[in-house]
Design a protein around this motif. Sequence first.
Motif, PDB file in Angstrom:
ATOM      1  N   GLU B 213       0.846  -1.096  -0.073  1.00 29.78           N
ATOM      2  CA  GLU B 213      -0.034   0.114  -0.046  1.00 29.78           C
ATOM      3  C   GLU B 213       0.954   1.280   0.012  1.00 29.78           C
ATOM      4  O   GLU B 213       0.431   2.291  -0.709  1.00 29.78           O
ATOM      5  CB  GLU B 213      -1.058  -0.158   1.210  1.00 29.78           C
ATOM      6  CG  GLU B 213      -1.783  -1.357   1.252  1.00 29.78           C
ATOM      7  CD  GLU B 213      -3.215  -1.159   0.871  1.00 29.78           C
ATOM      8  OE1 GLU B 213      -3.527   0.300   0.769  1.00 29.78           O
ATOM      9  OE2 GLU B 213      -3.951  -1.904   0.649  1.00 29.78           O
ATOM     10  N   GLU B 215       4.012   1.312  -1.207  1.00 33.02           N
ATOM     11  CA  GLU B 215       4.730   1.573  -2.518  1.00 33.02           C
ATOM     12  C   GLU B 215       3.912   2.109  -3.326  1.00 33.02           C
ATOM     13  O   GLU B 215       4.307   2.777  -4.378  1.00 33.02           O
ATOM     14  CB  GLU B 215       5.305   0.216  -2.840  1.00 33.02           C
ATOM     15  CG  GLU B 215       6.592  -0.176  -2.157  1.00 33.02           C
ATOM     16  CD  GLU B 215       7.348  -1.264  -2.901  1.00 33.02           C
ATOM     17  OE1 GLU B 215       8.408  -1.695  -2.381  1.00 33.02           O
ATOM     18  OE2 GLU B 215       6.579  -2.156  -3.449  1.00 33.02           O
ATOM     19  N   ARG B 216       2.494   1.443  -3.468  1.00 27.88           N
ATOM     20  CA  ARG B 216       1.750   1.898  -4.582  1.00 27.88           C
ATOM     21  C   ARG B 216       1.095   3.509  -4.530  1.00 27.88           C
ATOM     22  O   ARG B 216       0.039   3.832  -5.096  1.00 27.88           O
ATOM     23  CB  ARG B 216       0.701   1.077  -4.835  1.00 27.88           C
ATOM     24  CG  ARG B 216       1.197  -0.283  -5.281  1.00 27.88           C
ATOM     25  CD  ARG B 216       0.004  -1.218  -5.720  1.00 27.88           C
ATOM     26  NE  ARG B 216       0.444  -2.528  -6.172  1.00 27.88           N
ATOM     27  CZ  ARG B 216      -0.283  -3.651  -6.231  1.00 27.88           C
ATOM     28  NH1 ARG B 216      -1.659  -3.437  -6.154  1.00 27.88           N
ATOM     29  NH2 ARG B 216       0.147  -5.003  -6.632  1.00 27.88           N
ATOM     30  N   GLY B 217       1.360   3.831  -3.114  1.00 26.15           N
ATOM     31  CA  GLY B 217       0.722   5.334  -2.951  1.00 26.15           C
ATOM     32  C   GLY B 217      -0.540   5.300  -2.347  1.00 26.15           C
ATOM     33  O   GLY B 217      -1.020   6.541  -2.105  1.00 26.15           O
TER      34      GLY B 217
END
Lengths: 323, 382
Positions: B213, B215-217
């Motif tokens: 979560e 890392e994907r923003g």
Amino acid sequence: MNDLNDGQEKNLNVGSPFAISAQKLTRKFSELTAVSALDLTVDKQTIYGFLGPNGSGKTTAIRLLTGLLIPTSGQVNVLGCHLPQEANKLRMKIGYMTQKFSLYEDLTVKENLQFISRIYGLTANQQKSRISELLSTHQLTQQSRQLAGSMSGGQKQRLALAAAVIHKPKLLFLDEPTSAVDPQNRREFWEQLFDLCDQGTTILVSTHYMDEAERCHKLAILENGIKRADDSPQNLMNNMPAQVVEVGASNIRQIKECLIKLPQVISAAQLGTHLRVLVNKEESNPIALLQRQPCLNDTAKLAIVRPSLEDVFVSCTGQGMTQ
Amino acid sequence: MKTSLLRIQAIVIKELLQLRRDRMTFGMVIMIPLVQLLLFAFAINTNVRDIPVGVVDHSQTSLSRVLQQTVAATGIVNFTRSYHSIKEAQAAIDSSEVRAVLIIPQDVSQRLVRHPSVGFGLPPSSKQETSRPIAQWLVDGSDTVIAGSIKSLRSMPLTELLDKPANRNTATFEVTLLYNPEQRSVVNIVPGLVAVILTMTMIMFTSAAIVREQERGNMEMLITTPLGSLELMIGKIFPYIFIGAIQVCIILGLGYWLFDVPFNGGFAQLALATLLFICASLVLGLVISTIAKNQLQSMQMTIFILLPSILLSGFMFPYEGMPLPTQYIAEALPATHFIRLIRGVVLRDVAVIEMSFDMLWLIAFTCFGLLVSALRFKKTLD
């Protein structure tokens, strides 16, 4: 002591016309001061803009005001909630649209909206009507079954706005919402924002586009974490500490090189066949001053013109650089 | 409370939708237990058979050949090579051509006749001569399992060799083997595999949960919502409880049908033990997820936990054989407790409640881990 303060604060805020008020708000990241002694008051039901270049502290300021970052020093009161202590209480009342698309790219539009509505505790019936309402207002009904990751920049941005307002927040934060969007979509996006504002939402938006900043009711110009100016766009232009002279000539590049050396000239920028020169307001006759320069010949046409927001921006931040 | 459940539900639904779209991970849920069970259940065998060995026959008599055949008939070794000298044989062991070499001396028949186990007793001879062994094994002792197997040949009976009843000694102890009388390793390995596979998949799934979560923003959006840390953590582990249950069914089902692993315990007991372990593993993954900065780090930490869970938990080597400090480490791992529980339930029909220490430990681990991960996960960006 604390109880007393809280009581006073609440009393102040019931009738307070401000959605946000901050005093001497400062945030440091080790050596760097991202936001420095920011004083801010945002009226309810207005659109307030943060205008500044990249790295000017816009995002940090928004994060401080949403309670995502804890200030190094200073006072913040957002919708009657004292930050950072009451950050949790504030979360139900605000919406936040992040700079980068932060919904789930591997969920569909509808699934994303359902997820967010559950997080905000909407009941099944509320969810249904609210989601179909949002899909139609933001023109996403056709895309409702499409994966968010496969949509265009404009569609993603509309989805992000729909998700940010799903719980009808009183205050909406938008961090560079239109950076990945074409001008047509940007216009429509702003129409939505004015609609929301009309319905009673206070909106704080950060941007580095002049045309966007000009639409705001009130504006703060930020540079290096410091607020340089703060007023309505019209007042900012009227009270600008410089006068704008437009120079029409054939050898604009050379003229620019020579004029920029004058101490009274704040900046000179080429716009097509014209040169836009900002001259210090204390200079009583800027046209005469410029005409005295040897690089200008008699064919050059000089005229004082109405300042634009960009001129305001350049004169405000330019001052900071020369000082 | 009601809104809190709604928020947990939101996370659960979201996780399931994402999992359904992530075909690779979804496939792994089924394939990991399937492939690993088939692989390990066939491969891991502590009863070693057919060790390749050589022979140096100085005697070259029919007796020496019969001796070789008798040894080969045990099935433990397989004579693949024959060497002329001891030197040659040693070189073959050095180069891993064979694991051991049987050296039959020239006077093998005299030695055999005088050997006490054969029991002729005649002709009388000096004590030293009677006590001489018949032949010698040169063994590559680096692998203790193989060395042990060959050592077990040391006093093998030679009855068939001389067609004469041997004067075998009466055993000192009578040994009755319960639960696994045929001594099949697979009976012990299949329940243990449940622990290893669950450790691997469960920790792997959740260790990436929070990091992904971030890392994907998505985290920046999540923390602006009223979602609480504990709600997020519970919502994150909940869907994987079912996935863990599916995996357990695959492993034990295949173990039962393919490998005849007995299933003595009650289903409820099994479900209880597994549920406790799945929760403990998932929570361990969550703790990792709040520490790791990216998915690579979370994967490294998963392996850091996985290896001791395989090697120290009693899955491969008996817990009792480990030195005390290592036993303490093993005690800290959820896998150790679960292996005891599941072997107890599946093989010995013990109720989980009778092994209350292991049960309570898993419960305590889960609660503590959930608390740590909820505390470590901050709702600010600082």
